[in-house]
Design an enzyme around this catalytic site. Structure first.
Site, mmCIF file in Angstrom:
data_model
loop_
_atom_site.group_PDB
_atom_site.id
_atom_site.type_symbol
_atom_site.label_atom_id
_atom_site.label_comp_id
_atom_site.label_asym_id
_atom_site.label_seq_id
_atom_site.Cartn_x
_atom_site.Cartn_y
_atom_site.Cartn_z
ATOM 1 N N GLU A 95 -5.241 -6.719 14.870
ATOM 2 C CA GLU A 95 -4.655 -4.663 13.647
ATOM 3 C C GLU A 95 -5.787 -4.338 14.016
ATOM 4 O OE1 GLU A 95 -3.252 -4.198 10.262
ATOM 5 O OE2 GLU A 95 -1.027 -4.603 11.130
ATOM 6 N N LYS A 155 0.696 -1.396 0.034
ATOM 7 C CA LYS A 155 -0.448 0.013 0.091
ATOM 8 C C LYS A 155 1.157 1.600 -0.424
ATOM 9 C CE LYS A 155 -4.019 2.501 2.347
ATOM 10 N NZ LYS A 155 -4.540 2.389 3.406
ATOM 11 N N GLU A 207 10.173 -4.957 4.148
ATOM 12 C CA GLU A 207 10.370 -6.232 4.397
ATOM 13 C C GLU A 207 10.104 -6.131 2.871
ATOM 14 O OE1 GLU A 207 8.803 -5.176 6.618
ATOM 15 O OE2 GLU A 207 9.067 -6.176 8.382
ATOM 16 N N HIS A 239 -5.896 -33.275 17.575
ATOM 17 C CA HIS A 239 -4.781 -34.239 17.819
ATOM 18 C C HIS A 239 -3.762 -33.200 18.914
ATOM 19 C CE1 HIS A 239 -6.706 -37.502 16.522
ATOM 20 N NE2 HIS A 239 -7.195 -36.736 15.456
ATOM 21 N N GLY A 241 -4.896 -1.307 4.829
ATOM 22 C CA GLY A 241 -4.336 -3.318 4.035
ATOM 23 C C GLY A 241 -5.101 -4.565 4.543
ATOM 24 N N ARG A 242 -4.869 -4.425 5.736
ATOM 25 C CA ARG A 242 -5.859 -5.761 5.845
ATOM 26 C C ARG A 242 -6.982 -5.938 5.560
ATOM 27 N NH1 ARG A 242 -5.168 -2.326 9.850
ATOM 28 N NH2 ARG A 242 -6.747 -1.922 11.309
ATOM 29 N N LYS A 254 9.243 -0.487 13.739
ATOM 30 C CA LYS A 254 10.003 -0.279 12.814
ATOM 31 C C LYS A 254 11.307 0.493 12.489
ATOM 32 C CE LYS A 254 5.208 -1.358 10.330
ATOM 33 N NZ LYS A 254 4.818 -0.079 9.169
HETATM 34 O O1 LIG Z 1 1.205 -2.903 2.360
HETATM 35 P P1 LIG Z 1 1.991 -2.408 3.413
HETATM 36 O O2 LIG Z 1 2.453 -0.576 3.197
HETATM 37 O O3 LIG Z 1 3.999 -2.773 2.305
HETATM 38 O O4 LIG Z 1 1.768 -2.757 4.461
HETATM 39 C C1 LIG Z 1 2.089 -4.005 4.815
HETATM 40 C C2 LIG Z 1 1.502 -3.819 6.562
HETATM 41 O O5 LIG Z 1 2.190 -3.238 7.702
HETATM 42 C C3 LIG Z 1 1.469 -2.778 8.279
HETATM 43 O O6 LIG Z 1 1.025 -1.244 7.980
HETATM 44 C C4 LIG Z 1 1.248 -2.799 9.581
HETATM 45 O O7 LIG Z 1 3.418 -3.228 9.867
HETATM 46 C C5 LIG Z 1 -0.746 -3.349 7.801
HETATM 47 O O8 LIG Z 1 -1.804 -2.333 8.298
HETATM 48 C C6 LIG Z 1 0.294 -3.490 6.485
HETATM 49 O O9 LIG Z 1 -0.895 -4.732 5.825
#
Ligand SMILES: O=P(O)(O)OC[C@H]1O[C@](O)(CO)[C@@H](O)[C@@H]1O
Length: 552
Positions: free
Chosen positions: A357, A210, A216, A388, A271-272, A513
């Site tokens: 979240e 987003k 990452e 199990h 995002g979620r 972060k």
């Molecule tokens: O889509 P982006 O901006 O890379 O963010 C990834 C995820 O990181 C977050 O901001 C949490 O760190 C989430 O809310 C989001 O889905």
């Protein structure tokens, strides 16, 4: 300064529920069923393809009446209307919350903040469908002219969990010979493992973020780009093998992806809450535009139900209110989600982000501290594997763990028969047996009557009175998956409304972060570390450096 919210725990509706809970707490589900033969019929509700039996809850008709009254006190009806119409209910970020617009039917108009949101949504969906169609048909090829056979989605959080979960759930619909892999973790094991065995000539990367600023994702995307360029020996290959999904065109361009190959979304989609829009591109390439639109229709069906059904027969409202009932009146801390479908193995993980979240907050929307417990801890595994592993605690442990069981009538596999019942029937029999055992248990008398030695009887007693919802759907299709996800999205909303929180921000993830970026040089430099935020972390930095053979 925002207007202060009323304290819902001071309301007559809350007090009535507290009193009612005190009266009900000592009653067993066995009694509740015996006293009320109409219970199951009354505590069953359907919404689209979803059938919910909530009769195995520690609740009576009176409980539900009181919970619905609480929803009225919290202004749930007005909040639903506010969300669907695009009011800025994400107050801390001053944004509308419009994931429901992602599944608007083409004929429906929606203008928010002067912007034709419906037109924007459909323009992106059309662009996705066009691109997905070309990849599927082999018209969009790799740099060397070969068909794409693997799509690697690089994203994390909402830009990973939704598409991953949905791809696993719907992989039977992947009908164009294209499979997907998902890379999310900064742990190099993830990307190294996922790239293993792939042919760069036939691999397409969807970089999904987003913000397009997530460490990452950008790190993994850079590794993927290097792998591709090394593999194909030409920098210019990137434009055929990388597309982006983002709200941030500038950063996409800066990364080196042609913005003509970018699929957009908007700050009003969390995002979620986003895999039914452009974040679902990898899924759409695999299953096709038509199946994707069927999924949107499933979402839509539950949106409509949520918006229009009376609260007494409104599935997300009832399930959300029951979540509040256990969290705030019974002191439950977690909710297990137990899909009886191997295809939904990632559904609990997906729900963890969606729910935790969203509702893991200790401040209300007006900035004041919350007045009740918030944020159920979601967890789970598919049945029957969970049986199990951890069901022992569900059946005989000291904690109350309300659970959602999810099952489907139709399997995908041809009948695989072992004895009189097919495997799928055995799967379903297990699900139903578990909910029955959890609710009704087995008494000491019943166990003794089976000839069990007296010393063993207490160990075998099954206390029962453990609440569950059972959701049944005909088959795990794109449509039913869309409905299931929309159901939980709206459950989150109902709970967040009662708790008075902003379910659409996530400030709590930011500090870690920033601190990681501050700490990284201390781990990697060849010089002794200058600083760490605290004594424990400083010692761990030294230990890590020593183990890596760096100066301490
Ligand atoms: O889509 P982006 O901006 O890379 O963010 C990834 C995820 O990181 C977050 O901001 C949490 O760190 C989430 O809310 C989001 O889905």
């Amino acid at each position: 300064m925002r207007e202060a919210m009323a304290d819902i725990t001071e309301s007559p509706e809350w007090s009535a529920l507290a009193e009612h809970q005190a009266a009900l707490a000592g009653r067993h589900l066995r009694e509740l069923f015996a006293d009320d033969p109409g219970r199951v019929g009354r505590m069953t509700v359907t919404a689209g393809d979803l059938h919910l039996d909530y009769s195995k809850h520690r609740a009576t008709a009176e409980t539900m009446r009181l919970l619905v009254a609480l929803a009225g006190r919290a202004g749930l009806r007005g909040r639903i209307d506010a969300m669907f119409s695009g009011e800025h209910i994400n107050v801390s970020e001053d944004r509308a919350v419009l994931h429901t617009a992602l599944r608007l039917p083409p004929a429906e108009a929606l203008t928010v903040d002067g912007q034709d949101v419906a037109a924007d949504v459909h323009a992106v969906l059309d662009k996705m469908a066009d691109f997905a169609g070309r990849v599927r048909a082999g018209e969009w090829t790799g740099f060397t002219g070969k068909r794409i056979t693997t799509v690697v989605n690089i994203g994390i959080g909402g830009s990973d969990l939704g598409p991953t979960m949905a791809y696993e759930a719907l992989h039977d619909y992947a009908d164009a010979g294209i499979s997907c892999r998902f890379v999310s973790n900064i742990d190099p094991a993830d990307i190294v493992g996922k790239l293993a065995g792939l042919d760069p000539e036939r691999t397409l990367f969807v970089v999904a973020s987003k913000t397009f600023g997530t460490l990452e994702t950008l790190t993994n995307a850079k590794v993927a780009r290097r792998w591709l360029v090394d593999g194909l020996g030409d920098d210019t290959a990137v434009s055929r093998h990388f597309v982006a999904v983002s709200t941030n065109a500038d950063r996409v361009a800066e990364f080196g992806i042609d913005t003509a190959n970018m699929f957009g979304f908007w700050d009003w989609v969390g995002g979620r809450y986003s895999f039914d829009g452009a974040i679902g591109l990898a899924l759409m390439i695999a299953i096709g535009g038509e199946a994707f639109r069927e999924m949107l229709a499933g979402f839509r069906e539950i949106d409509e139900h949520f918006r229009s059904a009376p609260f007494e027969a409104n599935m997300p409202v009832l399930m959300g209110l029951l979540g509040v009932w256990y969290t705030d009146f019974f002191g439950a801390q977690t909710r297990a989600v137990l899909p009886y479908s191997q295809r939904l193995a990632r559904f609990p993980a997906y729900l963890q982000q969606l729910t935790m979240e969203s509702n893991g907050k200790s401040v209300r929307a007006d900035g004041a501290p919350v007045v009740a417990q918030t944020g159920e801890i979601f967890w789970g595994e598919p049945g029957t594997n969970g049986q199990h592993a951890f069901y022992q605690l569900l059946h005989q442990g000291t904690r109350l763990v309300p659970a959602d069981f999810i099952g489907f009538a139709e399997p995908f596999e041809d009948p695989v028969v072992d004895g009189p019942a097919g495997m799928h029937d055995l799967l379903t029999a297990n699900m139903l047996a578990q909910t029955s055992a959890l609710a009704f248990g087995k008494t000491a008398e019943e166990i003794a009557a089976e000839g069990t030695p007296a010393a063993v009887v207490p160990h075998k007693v099954m206390p029962g009175n453990r609440p569950t919802s059972t959701i049944l759907a005909p088959k795990l299709t794109p449509k039913t998956l869309g409905s299931l996800v929309a159901l939980y999205e709206h459950i989150v909303f109902v709970e967040g409304t009662i708790w008075g929180i902003d379910s659409f921000d996530q400030w709590g993830v930011e500090l870690g972060k920033v601190m990681a970026m501050d700490l990284a040089p201390a781990l990697t430099s060849q010089e002794p570390p200058e600083q760490a935020p605290d004594a424990s972390t400083a010692a761990l930095v030294r230990a890590y450096r020593a183990l890596r053979g760096r100066k301490v």
